[in-house]
Enzyme design. Structure first.
Site, PDB file in Angstrom:
ATOM      1  CD  GLU A 171      61.332 -39.072  -2.093  1.00 13.92           C
ATOM      2  OE1 GLU A 171      60.537 -38.188  -1.771  1.00 13.92           O
ATOM      3  OE2 GLU A 171      62.326 -38.859  -2.811  1.00 13.92           O
ATOM      4  CE  LYS A 226      59.656 -45.574  -6.013  1.00 16.05           C
ATOM      5  NZ  LYS A 226      60.994 -45.038  -5.839  1.00 16.05           N
ATOM      6  CB  CYS A 282      62.146 -50.483  -3.191  1.00 13.71           C
ATOM      7  SG  CYS A 282      61.508 -49.689  -1.705  1.00 13.71           S
TER       8      CYS A 282
HETATM    9  P1  NAD Z   1      59.752 -48.406   6.730  1.00 12.56           P
HETATM   10  O1  NAD Z   1      59.293 -49.778   7.034  1.00 12.56           O
HETATM   11  O2  NAD Z   1      61.144 -47.978   7.058  1.00 12.56           O
HETATM   12  O3  NAD Z   1      58.778 -47.348   7.436  1.00 12.56           O
HETATM   13  C1  NAD Z   1      57.381 -47.462   7.446  1.00 12.56           C
HETATM   14  C2  NAD Z   1      56.878 -47.042   8.828  1.00 12.56           C
HETATM   15  O4  NAD Z   1      55.447 -46.930   8.792  1.00 12.56           O
HETATM   16  C3  NAD Z   1      57.201 -48.033   9.954  1.00 12.56           C
HETATM   17  O5  NAD Z   1      57.980 -47.386  10.946  1.00 12.56           O
HETATM   18  C4  NAD Z   1      55.808 -48.451  10.488  1.00 12.56           C
HETATM   19  O6  NAD Z   1      55.779 -48.645  11.892  1.00 12.56           O
HETATM   20  C5  NAD Z   1      54.955 -47.267  10.091  1.00 12.56           C
HETATM   21  N1  NAD Z   1      53.515 -47.549  10.024  1.00 12.56           N
HETATM   22  C6  NAD Z   1      52.896 -48.549   9.334  1.00 12.56           C
HETATM   23  N2  NAD Z   1      51.563 -48.445   9.481  1.00 12.56           N
HETATM   24  C7  NAD Z   1      51.327 -47.366  10.272  1.00 12.56           C
HETATM   25  C8  NAD Z   1      50.128 -46.741  10.771  1.00 12.56           C
HETATM   26  N3  NAD Z   1      48.905 -47.183  10.466  1.00 12.56           N
HETATM   27  N4  NAD Z   1      50.266 -45.654  11.581  1.00 12.56           N
HETATM   28  C9  NAD Z   1      51.498 -45.181  11.896  1.00 12.56           C
HETATM   29  N5  NAD Z   1      52.656 -45.725  11.439  1.00 12.56           N
HETATM   30  C10 NAD Z   1      52.564 -46.801  10.629  1.00 12.56           C
HETATM   31  O7  NAD Z   1      59.486 -48.185   5.165  1.00 12.56           O
HETATM   32  P2  NAD Z   1      60.251 -47.184   4.175  1.00 12.56           P
HETATM   33  O8  NAD Z   1      61.529 -47.774   3.699  1.00 12.56           O
HETATM   34  O9  NAD Z   1      60.242 -45.809   4.763  1.00 12.56           O
HETATM   35  O10 NAD Z   1      59.253 -47.219   2.920  1.00 12.56           O
HETATM   36  C11 NAD Z   1      57.979 -46.608   2.973  1.00 12.56           C
HETATM   37  C12 NAD Z   1      57.396 -46.593   1.565  1.00 12.56           C
HETATM   38  O11 NAD Z   1      58.226 -45.802   0.708  1.00 12.56           O
HETATM   39  C13 NAD Z   1      57.292 -47.962   0.894  1.00 12.56           C
HETATM   40  O12 NAD Z   1      56.129 -47.987   0.109  1.00 12.56           O
HETATM   41  C14 NAD Z   1      58.510 -48.017   0.004  1.00 12.56           C
HETATM   42  O13 NAD Z   1      58.300 -48.836  -1.120  1.00 12.56           O
HETATM   43  C15 NAD Z   1      58.647 -46.572  -0.436  1.00 12.56           C
HETATM   44  N6  NAD Z   1      60.017 -46.139  -0.779  1.00 12.56           N
HETATM   45  C16 NAD Z   1      61.084 -46.532  -0.031  1.00 12.56           C
HETATM   46  C17 NAD Z   1      62.352 -46.062  -0.339  1.00 12.56           C
HETATM   47  C18 NAD Z   1      63.564 -46.469   0.466  1.00 12.56           C
HETATM   48  O14 NAD Z   1      64.659 -46.128   0.053  1.00 12.56           O
HETATM   49  N7  NAD Z   1      63.435 -47.163   1.576  1.00 12.56           N
HETATM   50  C19 NAD Z   1      62.518 -45.157  -1.387  1.00 12.56           C
HETATM   51  C20 NAD Z   1      61.402 -44.760  -2.119  1.00 12.56           C
HETATM   52  C21 NAD Z   1      60.149 -45.252  -1.798  1.00 12.56           C
HETATM   53  C1  UGA Z   2      66.378 -47.514  -5.248  1.00 16.81           C
HETATM   54  C2  UGA Z   2      66.276 -46.449  -6.341  1.00 16.81           C
HETATM   55  O1  UGA Z   2      67.585 -46.097  -6.790  1.00 16.81           O
HETATM   56  C3  UGA Z   2      65.552 -45.209  -5.820  1.00 16.81           C
HETATM   57  O2  UGA Z   2      65.373 -44.276  -6.885  1.00 16.81           O
HETATM   58  C4  UGA Z   2      64.182 -45.620  -5.270  1.00 16.81           C
HETATM   59  O3  UGA Z   2      63.531 -44.504  -4.704  1.00 16.81           O
HETATM   60  C5  UGA Z   2      64.381 -46.675  -4.196  1.00 16.81           C
HETATM   61  O4  UGA Z   2      65.093 -47.817  -4.752  1.00 16.81           O
HETATM   62  C6  UGA Z   2      63.094 -47.215  -3.664  1.00 16.81           C
HETATM   63  O5  UGA Z   2      62.066 -47.114  -4.306  1.00 16.81           O
HETATM   64  O6  UGA Z   2      63.189 -47.791  -2.589  1.00 16.81           O
HETATM   65  P1  UGA Z   2      67.947 -47.930  -3.156  1.00 16.81           P
HETATM   66  O7  UGA Z   2      67.388 -49.307  -3.212  1.00 16.81           O
HETATM   67  O8  UGA Z   2      67.929 -47.210  -1.865  1.00 16.81           O
HETATM   68  O9  UGA Z   2      67.191 -46.989  -4.215  1.00 16.81           O
HETATM   69  O10 UGA Z   2      69.471 -47.953  -3.640  1.00 16.81           O
HETATM   70  P2  UGA Z   2      70.167 -48.133  -5.084  1.00 16.81           P
HETATM   71  O11 UGA Z   2      71.306 -47.204  -5.145  1.00 16.81           O
HETATM   72  O12 UGA Z   2      69.192 -48.059  -6.182  1.00 16.81           O
HETATM   73  O13 UGA Z   2      70.751 -49.604  -4.977  1.00 16.81           O
HETATM   74  C7  UGA Z   2      69.907 -50.739  -4.996  1.00 16.81           C
HETATM   75  C8  UGA Z   2      70.749 -51.994  -5.095  1.00 16.81           C
HETATM   76  O14 UGA Z   2      71.363 -52.084  -6.371  1.00 16.81           O
HETATM   77  C9  UGA Z   2      71.902 -52.044  -4.075  1.00 16.81           C
HETATM   78  O15 UGA Z   2      72.029 -53.354  -3.593  1.00 16.81           O
HETATM   79  C10 UGA Z   2      73.108 -51.639  -4.890  1.00 16.81           C
HETATM   80  O16 UGA Z   2      74.315 -52.136  -4.386  1.00 16.81           O
HETATM   81  C11 UGA Z   2      72.772 -52.267  -6.237  1.00 16.81           C
HETATM   82  N1  UGA Z   2      73.450 -51.620  -7.383  1.00 16.81           N
HETATM   83  C12 UGA Z   2      73.189 -50.321  -7.699  1.00 16.81           C
HETATM   84  C13 UGA Z   2      74.320 -52.372  -8.157  1.00 16.81           C
HETATM   85  O17 UGA Z   2      74.565 -53.563  -7.892  1.00 16.81           O
HETATM   86  N2  UGA Z   2      74.933 -51.769  -9.232  1.00 16.81           N
HETATM   87  C14 UGA Z   2      74.698 -50.473  -9.576  1.00 16.81           C
HETATM   88  O18 UGA Z   2      75.293 -50.003 -10.576  1.00 16.81           O
HETATM   89  C15 UGA Z   2      73.804 -49.726  -8.774  1.00 16.81           C
END
Ligand code: NAD
Ligand code: UGA
Length: 475
Positions: A171, A226, A282
């Site tokens: 994602e 990713k 992340c």
């Molecule tokens: P999160 O911690 O918000 O959510 C994960 C959820 O999974 C938790 O609510 C937890 O209770 C649940 N969980 C864990 N083990 C479980 C199990 N065995 N059965 C049922 N539920 C279970 O995490 P997130 O921010 O949603 O991130 C999830 C993944 O996506 C990570 O690998 C992260 O790197 C990736 N990711 C995050 C973002 C972001 O913006 N947060 C963007 C892209 C990718």
């Molecule tokens: C980032 C990536 O942008 C997503 O594509 C990815 O899916 C995600 O991580 C993930 O894998 O979790 P996110 O962390 O939600 O998304 O937000 P961003 O907009 O990327 O910002 C990340 C950090 O960088 C923030 O603290 C933001 O303030 C900072 N940032 C961003 C800067 O300081 N300067 C910039 O120009 C942009």
């Protein structure tokens, strides 16, 4: 046999977090013929997703309430009945957390895959018929091997009917713009070996994403893309923050430099905003994971190259705290600072790895009194992040600080600024662009400072109100 595209009727997502919740809500919204069930072990989180008041969903994202409001109860369900949802699903997404390992082999760098492994084992045990398992979590390259091995051990159970295909579908949404990113993604990436499974997943996205934006690769390219995307994005931020420091030393302005270099179509204007360093759950974990993988494969120079992106980020956060201390005559004991913004970026309630955490901790260490305000982060979350309960702020009542840093939550920027020597802006919330600087200056102690680590405030208005202004990257 992998089901044909038309046979996917029911999908399940394990993990109702920042990714699982919004992603499945958009799929359910765009594919009303699909039944979508999001499951989680965390009953409190599931209850919040089911809350009647859409303003109290566990994740704050602009537009999320409307999407959930349209689909929930129709074909979008949130539940703690993990096994039932897996058994009913033709396709299971794994969207669980994958934080950095805190102990054992690879501690501090490698991803902790215990939740991925547990959920894969749960799918192996509870699935029925043919199930397409989709890695949605961000994972080290070659994790699919482990997922496949766990599933293979159950393959053929239940009278031979239990079979699996594994896909990688990372994602790319960013928090704060998750719904817009999901509804109009730059690309959807699907990695795998089973063409029918790939097409079944592509067909789901095909309901709203145009065909040329759906990329198909092998499993390992998908997993590695990713980590690479996040590493490149974070690298741009460390690059511009390094130049911000040089701008401050030389009289250049980093926003002018960013505009000048961003006009080059080869560089582009995005992700050139200098600030207090990147936060979020992340970037740091994914780069450290990349570093760990490089070392694992004997690529020490490559590992050191990426490690520097994280080191620079830590330095930037420490540099800002140091700037505040030195400007306020080298001591913060007994001084009040108004901290505006605690989330790691605007438009989210997420504070994971927020630069505000390290900066506030450093200021507390110096004995500061912090009045912290954020429109979406509550005092309980701030206390958990700082590892310190809120306490009474003394200096406004005439007490001389005793050197122990304390903090309290404030209800508004004006309340935070009362009696403060400085305002420190750490998150770029829209409201902070329009602060009434004459009202804030009137309640602050003189001489008063504004430290704008996001360069969002109206600096001219703050200066006109009598404040000394520091903006990141301004010489
Ligand atoms: P999160 O911690 O918000 O959510 C994960 C959820 O999974 C938790 O609510 C937890 O209770 C649940 N969980 C864990 N083990 C479980 C199990 N065995 N059965 C049922 N539920 C279970 O995490 P997130 O921010 O949603 O991130 C999830 C993944 O996506 C990570 O690998 C992260 O790197 C990736 N990711 C995050 C973002 C972001 O913006 N947060 C963007 C892209 C990718
Ligand atoms: C980032 C990536 O942008 C997503 O594509 C990815 O899916 C995600 O991580 C993930 O894998 O979790 P996110 O962390 O939600 O998304 O937000 P961003 O907009 O990327 O910002 C990340 C950090 O960088 C923030 O603290 C933001 O303030 C900072 N940032 C961003 C800067 O300081 N300067 C910039 O120009 C942009």
């Amino acid at each position: 046999m992998t089901p044909a595209v038309a046979d996917i009727r029911s999908i399940c997502c394990i993990g109702a977090g920042y990714v699982g919740g919004p992603t499945m809500a958009v799929i359910a919204d765009r594919c009303p013929q699909l039944q979508v069930t999001v499951v989680d072990l965390n009953a409190e989180r599931i209850a919040a997703w089911n809350h009647d008041d859409l303003g109290r969903l566990p994740v704050y994202e602009p537009g999320l309430d409307a999407v959930v409001g349209r689909a929930r109860g129709r074909n979008l369900h949130f539940s703690t009945a993990v096994d039932d949802a897996i058994a009913a699903a033709d396709m299971v997404f794994l969207s669980v957390n994958t934080p950095t390992k805190s102990r054992g082999v690879g501690a501090g760098q490698a991803s902790d895959l215990r939740w991925i492994e547990a959920s894969a084992r749960q799918v192996a045990a509870a699935a029925s018929g043919h199930t397409i398992v989709v890695e949605k979590s961000t994972l080290p390259v070659r994790t699919a091997e482990a997922v496949k091995a766990i599933l293979a051990a159950a393959q053929g159970d239940a009278g031979g009917s239990k079979t699996f295909s594994v896909l990688s579908n990372p994602e790319f949404l960013a928090e704060g713009t998750a719904i817009a990113d999901l509804e109009a993604p730059d690309r959807v990436l699907i990695g795998g070996e089973d063409d029918q499974a790939i097409e079944a997943l592509a067909a789901i996205y095909g309901h709203w994403v145009s065909g040329e934006r759906i990329l198909r690769t092998n499993l390992w390219s998908s997993e590695l893309s990713k980590l690479t995307a996040n590493a490149f994005l974070a690298q741009r931020i460390s690059s511009i923050n390094s130049i911000a420091a040089l701008c401050e030393a030389t009289g250049a302005d980093v926003r002018e430099v960013a505009r000048a270099i961003g006009s080059d179509s080869r560089l582009g204007p995005k992700f050139l905003q200098a600030g207090p360093g990147f936060g979020g759950s992340c970037f740091q974990k994914d780069i450290l994971n990349l570093v760990y993988l490089c070392r694992h494969y004997g690529l020490e120079e490559v590992a050191r190259y990426w490690e520097q992106v994280v080191d620079l980020n830590t330095w930037q956060q420490q540099r800002i705290a140091r700037k505040v201390v030195l400007s306020l005559f080298g001591t913060l004991t007994g001084k009040r600072l108004a901290v505006l913004g605690f989330a790691f970026k605007a438009d989210t309630n997420d504070t994971r790895e927020s630069p505000a955490i390290r900066i506030c901790r450093d200021l507390l260490e110096e004995g500061a009194e912090l009045a912290i305000v954020d429109p979406k982060v509550d005092a309980g979350q701030i206390a958990a992040d700082l590892g310190q309960a809120p306490g009474p702020l003394g200096s406004t009542t005439g007490l001389v600080g005793v050197g122990e840093g304390t903090w309290a939550a404030a209800a508004s920027p004006l309340e935070a600024a009362r009696g403060a020597d400085a305002v420190l802006i750490l998150t770029e919330w829209q409201a902070y662009r329009h602060l009434d600087w004459s009202a804030l200056a009137a309640v602050m102690r003189r001489p008063a400072w504004l430290f704008d680590a996001r360069a969002v405030a109206d600096a001219a208005a703050a200066r006109a109100a009598g404040l000394t202004v520091w903006r990141v990257g301004e010489g």
